[in-house]
Design a protein around this motif. Structure first.
Motif, PDB file in Angstrom:
ATOM      1  N   SER A 518      -9.218  -0.773  -3.124  1.00 36.90           N
ATOM      2  CA  SER A 518      -9.539  -1.212  -1.768  1.00 36.90           C
ATOM      3  C   SER A 518      -9.792  -2.709  -1.780  1.00 36.90           C
ATOM      4  CB  SER A 518     -10.746  -0.442  -1.220  1.00 36.90           C
ATOM      5  OG  SER A 518     -11.890  -0.697  -2.022  1.00 36.90           O
ATOM      6  N   ARG A 519      -9.566  -3.319  -0.633  1.00 36.70           N
ATOM      7  CA  ARG A 519      -9.710  -4.776  -0.519  1.00 36.70           C
ATOM      8  C   ARG A 519     -10.411  -5.105   0.793  1.00 36.70           C
ATOM      9  NH1 ARG A 519      -3.621  -4.705  -1.723  1.00 36.70           N
ATOM     10  NH2 ARG A 519      -3.621  -3.671  -3.746  1.00 36.70           N
ATOM     11  N   ASP A 520     -11.032  -6.274   0.863  1.00 29.81           N
ATOM     12  CA  ASP A 520     -11.517  -6.787   2.138  1.00 29.81           C
ATOM     13  C   ASP A 520     -11.321  -8.297   2.145  1.00 29.81           C
ATOM     14  OD1 ASP A 520     -13.835  -8.133   0.997  1.00 29.81           O
ATOM     15  OD2 ASP A 520     -14.790  -6.173   0.889  1.00 29.81           O
ATOM     16  N   ALA A 521     -11.413  -8.887   3.331  1.00 29.68           N
ATOM     17  CA  ALA A 521     -11.067 -10.295   3.477  1.00 29.68           C
ATOM     18  C   ALA A 521     -11.938 -11.184   2.601  1.00 29.68           C
ATOM     19  CB  ALA A 521     -11.182 -10.702   4.948  1.00 29.68           C
ATOM     20  N   GLU A 522     -13.237 -10.920   2.593  1.00 24.85           N
ATOM     21  CA  GLU A 522     -14.141 -11.763   1.808  1.00 24.85           C
ATOM     22  C   GLU A 522     -13.816 -11.685   0.320  1.00 24.85           C
ATOM     23  OE1 GLU A 522     -18.220 -10.811   2.408  1.00 24.85           O
ATOM     24  OE2 GLU A 522     -18.953 -12.279   0.954  1.00 24.85           O
ATOM     25  N   GLY A 523     -13.587 -10.482  -0.154  1.00 24.02           N
ATOM     26  CA  GLY A 523     -13.270 -10.311  -1.565  1.00 24.02           C
ATOM     27  C   GLY A 523     -11.942 -10.948  -1.933  1.00 24.02           C
ATOM     28  N   ALA A 577      -3.177 -11.484   4.218  1.00 26.28           N
ATOM     29  CA  ALA A 577      -2.406 -11.655   5.458  1.00 26.28           C
ATOM     30  C   ALA A 577      -2.136 -10.327   6.159  1.00 26.28           C
ATOM     31  CB  ALA A 577      -1.079 -12.350   5.148  1.00 26.28           C
ATOM     32  N   ARG A 578      -2.051  -9.235   5.398  1.00 25.90           N
ATOM     33  CA  ARG A 578      -1.724  -7.940   6.000  1.00 25.90           C
ATOM     34  C   ARG A 578      -3.016  -7.293   6.500  1.00 25.90           C
ATOM     35  NH1 ARG A 578       2.591  -4.499   6.494  1.00 25.90           N
ATOM     36  NH2 ARG A 578       3.983  -5.871   5.326  1.00 25.90           N
ATOM     37  N   GLU A 579      -3.322  -7.540   7.750  1.00 23.46           N
ATOM     38  CA  GLU A 579      -4.569  -7.064   8.382  1.00 23.46           C
ATOM     39  C   GLU A 579      -4.404  -5.627   8.879  1.00 23.46           C
ATOM     40  OE1 GLU A 579      -7.543  -8.231   8.710  1.00 23.46           O
ATOM     41  OE2 GLU A 579      -7.468 -10.403   8.379  1.00 23.46           O
ATOM     42  N   GLU A 580      -4.194  -4.724   7.958  1.00 28.04           N
ATOM     43  CA  GLU A 580      -4.094  -3.293   8.259  1.00 28.04           C
ATOM     44  C   GLU A 580      -4.304  -2.545   6.953  1.00 28.04           C
ATOM     45  OE1 GLU A 580      -0.248  -1.704   9.148  1.00 28.04           O
ATOM     46  OE2 GLU A 580       0.719  -2.742   7.490  1.00 28.04           O
ATOM     47  N   SER A 581      -4.436  -1.248   7.046  1.00 32.63           N
ATOM     48  CA  SER A 581      -4.413  -0.394   5.863  1.00 32.63           C
ATOM     49  C   SER A 581      -3.154   0.464   5.927  1.00 32.63           C
ATOM     50  CB  SER A 581      -5.644   0.512   5.803  1.00 32.63           C
ATOM     51  OG  SER A 581      -6.806  -0.244   5.566  1.00 32.63           O
ATOM     52  N   CYS A 582      -2.425   0.481   4.842  1.00 29.85           N
ATOM     53  CA  CYS A 582      -1.220   1.324   4.784  1.00 29.85           C
ATOM     54  C   CYS A 582      -0.985   1.697   3.329  1.00 29.85           C
ATOM     55  CB  CYS A 582      -0.014   0.590   5.376  1.00 29.85           C
ATOM     56  SG  CYS A 582       0.362  -0.981   4.602  1.00 29.85           S
ATOM     57  N   GLY A 583      -0.792   2.979   3.070  1.00 31.48           N
ATOM     58  CA  GLY A 583      -0.521   3.431   1.715  1.00 31.48           C
ATOM     59  C   GLY A 583      -1.546   2.935   0.720  1.00 31.48           C
ATOM     60  N   GLU A 589     -11.702  -3.082   6.215  1.00 33.05           N
ATOM     61  CA  GLU A 589     -11.946  -3.339   7.634  1.00 33.05           C
ATOM     62  C   GLU A 589     -11.112  -2.452   8.547  1.00 33.05           C
ATOM     63  OE1 GLU A 589     -10.780  -5.406   5.362  1.00 33.05           O
ATOM     64  OE2 GLU A 589     -11.446  -7.474   5.630  1.00 33.05           O
ATOM     65  N   HIS A 590     -10.079  -1.813   7.982  1.00 33.10           N
ATOM     66  CA  HIS A 590      -9.144  -1.069   8.819  1.00 33.10           C
ATOM     67  C   HIS A 590      -9.052   0.375   8.335  1.00 33.10           C
ATOM     68  CE1 HIS A 590      -8.046  -4.946  10.476  1.00 33.10           C
ATOM     69  NE2 HIS A 590      -7.826  -5.391   9.262  1.00 33.10           N
ATOM     70  N   GLN A 591     -10.024   1.174   8.735  1.00 30.26           N
ATOM     71  CA  GLN A 591     -10.036   2.583   8.350  1.00 30.26           C
ATOM     72  C   GLN A 591     -10.620   3.410   9.490  1.00 30.26           C
ATOM     73  OE1 GLN A 591     -13.062   3.709   5.367  1.00 30.26           O
ATOM     74  NE2 GLN A 591     -13.651   1.540   5.319  1.00 30.26           N
ATOM     75  N   SER A 592     -10.268   4.686   9.494  1.00 33.07           N
ATOM     76  CA  SER A 592     -10.759   5.597  10.523  1.00 33.07           C
ATOM     77  C   SER A 592     -12.175   6.046  10.177  1.00 33.07           C
ATOM     78  CB  SER A 592      -9.837   6.823  10.601  1.00 33.07           C
ATOM     79  OG  SER A 592      -9.992   7.599   9.428  1.00 33.07           O
ATOM     80  N   PRO A 593     -12.863   6.686  11.130  1.00 32.58           N
ATOM     81  CA  PRO A 593     -14.210   7.196  10.814  1.00 32.58           C
ATOM     82  C   PRO A 593     -14.221   8.161   9.636  1.00 32.58           C
ATOM     83  CG  PRO A 593     -13.848   7.226  13.185  1.00 32.58           C
ATOM     84  CD  PRO A 593     -12.534   6.865  12.559  1.00 32.58           C
TER      85      PRO A 593
END
Length: 638
Positions: A518-523, A577-583, A589-593
């Protein structure tokens, strides 16, 4: 370069699009082919199959291999099987189902035309390999046996016990060596490709270092095929062989080849955990074990009892609980992420609490030890040798680790990169796997590229692009040779005191922490800063003993780690740059509940293709993905 080349996606319905395309490609007289040189770099499944087929067509083929024998290529390590849609399958598999699973498995981040072509070709691959004598497992009646892999609800994976990659590679190897014996292939082993040669913007050769003499060599041809595998060794600890480097594709990228979706890297859920901090290689346990194995953790946080002492009611078969439809056969990205989440919550087992159990006890009770040994015997022995535990008596411990890279050099539908005349095959390219490759699809793609696609499209390129021969004294060859020599001299003269492995290990720790499961912008921003600083330290402090002449393993490592720094930064930029979660690209930052990946099809239904710029940040281009046969939907395995 400016912009993105035409991806040459065929017009019209995608069914049979490859057949229509192939029939329209120009040909070359068999007699003329004998006057044309083709250069193939890499001798894994994609490289060996392409070289053998092109030579069979009549071309003069030169093959460069890093290894002392093509049989040592990393394809040999693939264990579980190869996917194919065969009408003989007992559960009604079809081309349409394999196409759907591949496109959906990649989270709709691949070209649908490529996924369709792969599904259509898949059955022919099995026929080709059977004809070569590959000893696939068979049922009592003689028909080919299959088993299931993650992300599919049908049994379509053909296998040869736990040695499928090895047996397929032997098939391609014998086809290659037949052409060597016939004098149509010149096989040069122990060559490390360090630079691409272009003439007027067209790929015409490479500079390679002879790993025994240290001599720099120039090899030229009318076209160049890179079949050099993936780049998971950026993470230091991965399932890749230690010799799996990314130098050829990285140097091609620096020469102008676009690099597509570099952040799409797969973390495999079933690796044997690392023994200590100085381990340099991880070993994969085949995903096929999940056919009969159940994955679980203790229900209670911090439970340190051995697996045999934990009663059934105190176990959490979390994949079966969370994904009742797919259970333990959830795709790799999903299985890895769930295992890591629970381990981070304190429920992991083994040293550091990093592992989960893979338990075959139920299958052994039901079918007997002999039946399990017949399917996975060599894997069970391998696990026992490495871990010291008998997997027939106690559950295996496994953990997620870097494995396959879906990203790679951008190629068009005909597998040509953005550099004319440079073709890229197998894991080295970005093509059909999108943001997540399904198990047993890597062997399928490598052989599809090598046996079936490249032989047609390379011929089409050569038919339409006549060019004079390029000799080693050409100015482009001399410039490439001199720049490579300067790199080597700079590396040997660095004068530092820190070993290469120390930097590589540190780079891997930064990458797995900032650009892993998993990744996030700050990291990602922090990781980018750390890698930039580490690269500066590397060039000032690294120690590379020895000389340019003769064997020098430290120089080999230094050159490849030097390339890894640039590649790591590109992976981080792409993930940022890819501001989404896919595969496999999971942005926190981009995940469902429910903790599932949340795609952004409005803004990111495209392939990101990065252009290198000397001394400046790379440029991000995008190729919009079109979906006609299957519209993007929520990727759910529950």
């Amino acid at each position: 370069m400016s912009g993105l080349p035409d991806p040459r996606i065929p017009a019209g319905p995608i069914a049979d699009a490859w057949q229509r395309t192939k029939e329209g490609l120009p040909l070359i007289s068999p007699l003329r082919k004998g006057q044309i040189d083709v250069l193939v770099v890499g001798t894994g499944l994609a490289g060996a199959s392409a070289a053998a087929t092109l030579a069979q067509q009549g071309y003069r083929v030169t093959v460069l291999s890093f290894h002392d024998s093509p049989r040592r290529a990393h394809s040999v390590a693939a264990q579980g099987g190869i996917n194919a849609a065969r009408s003989v399958a007992v559960d009604g598999d079809s081309v349409s189902r394999l196409f759907t699973d591949t496109l959906k498995g990649g989270d709709f981040r691949a070209r649908e035309s490529g996924c369709q072509r792969l599904a259509e070709i898949s059955s022919g691959i099995i026929d080709q390999c059977v004809a070569q004598g590959v000893p696939f497992a068979r049922e009592y009646g003689g028909s080919l046996a299959t088993r299931s892999f993650g992300g599919a609800l049908v049994s379509r994976t053909f296998y040869a016990r736990g040695q499928t990659g090895q047996q397929l590679l032997y098939g391609a190897y014998q086809a290659l060596m037949r052409q060597v014996e016939l004098g149509r292939v010149r096989l040069l082993t122990r060559r490390d490709v360090l630079e691409l040669i272009t003439v007027d913007g067209v790929a015409r050769g490479v500079v390679a270092r002879h790993l025994l003499s240290g001599a720099l060599e120039i090899h030229t041809a009318r076209t160049v095929l890179l079949c050099t595998g993936g780049y998971s060794n950026v993470y230091f600890l991965s399932t890749n062989a230690l010799k799996s480097n990314a130098s050829a594709i990285w140097r091609a990228h620096r020469k102008g080849a676009l690099f597509a979706n570099p952040c799409f890297t797969q973390i495999h859920p079933t690796c044997i955990p690392s023994g200590d901090a100085f381990q340099s290689k991880l070993t994969l346990m085949s995903e096929s074990l999940r056919n009969d194995g159940r994955i679980w953790l203790p229900l209670e946080t911090g439970d340190q009892r051995s697996a045999e002492d934990i009663p059934e009611q105190e176990r959490d078969y979390f994949l079966e609980r969370l994904y009742p439809s797919y259970g333990n056969m959830a795709p790799r990205d999903v299985a890895s992420r769930r295992a890591r989440e629970l381990c981070n919550a304190g429920r992991g087992v083994g040293p550091g609490g990093l592992s989960v159990f893979l338990d075959l006890t139920d299958a052994i009770k039901t079918e007997g030890r002999e039946a399990i040994a017949a399917r996975y015997g060599n894997l069970m022995k391998m696990y026992e040798r490495i871990s010291g535990d008998d997997p027939y008596r106690k559950p295996m411990r496994i953990y997620p680790a870097p494995h396959y890279t879906m990203g790679g050099l951008w190629v068009d539908y005909q597998l040509m990169s953005s550099i004319p005349g440079l073709f890229v095959l197998g894991e080295a390219n970005y093509s059909e796997h999108g943001a997540n490759r399904l198990g047993a699809s890597a062997l399928m793609q490598g052989l599809a590229d090598g046996y079936f696609i490249a032989p047609s499209t390379v011929t089409a390129w050569l038919a339409g692009n006549a060019a004079p021969d390029v000799t080693p004294d050409h100015s482009a060859c001399r410039e490439a040779l001199e720049s490579t020599l300067r790199r080597i001299e700079t590396m040997l003269g660095s004068g530092g005191t820190t070993p290469v492995d120390s930097f590589h290990r540190e780079l891997g720790a930064v990458m797995i922490d900032s650009c892993g499961i998993s990744r996030d912008a700050e990291g990602l921003r922090d990781g980018l800063s750390q890698v930039e600083a580490l690269e500066k330290r590397f060039h000032g402090e690294v120690r590379v003993p020895g000389e340019a002449a003769g064997p020098n393993a430290e120089l080999e490592k230094a050159l490849r780690v030097s390339d890894f720094f640039g590649l790591a930064q590109l992976m981080l930029r792409d993930a940022l740059a890819r501001e989404e979660s896919c595969g496999a690209h999971f942005r926190e930052e981009h995940q469902s509940p429910e903790g599932e990946a949340r795609r952004d099809d409005v803004n990111f239904a495209h392939i990101a293709a990065w252009e290198h710029q000397d001394g400046a940040e790379p440029i991000r281009h995008s190729e919009t993905l079109q979906f006609t046969a299957l519209q993007p939907s929520t990727r759910s395995y529950r």
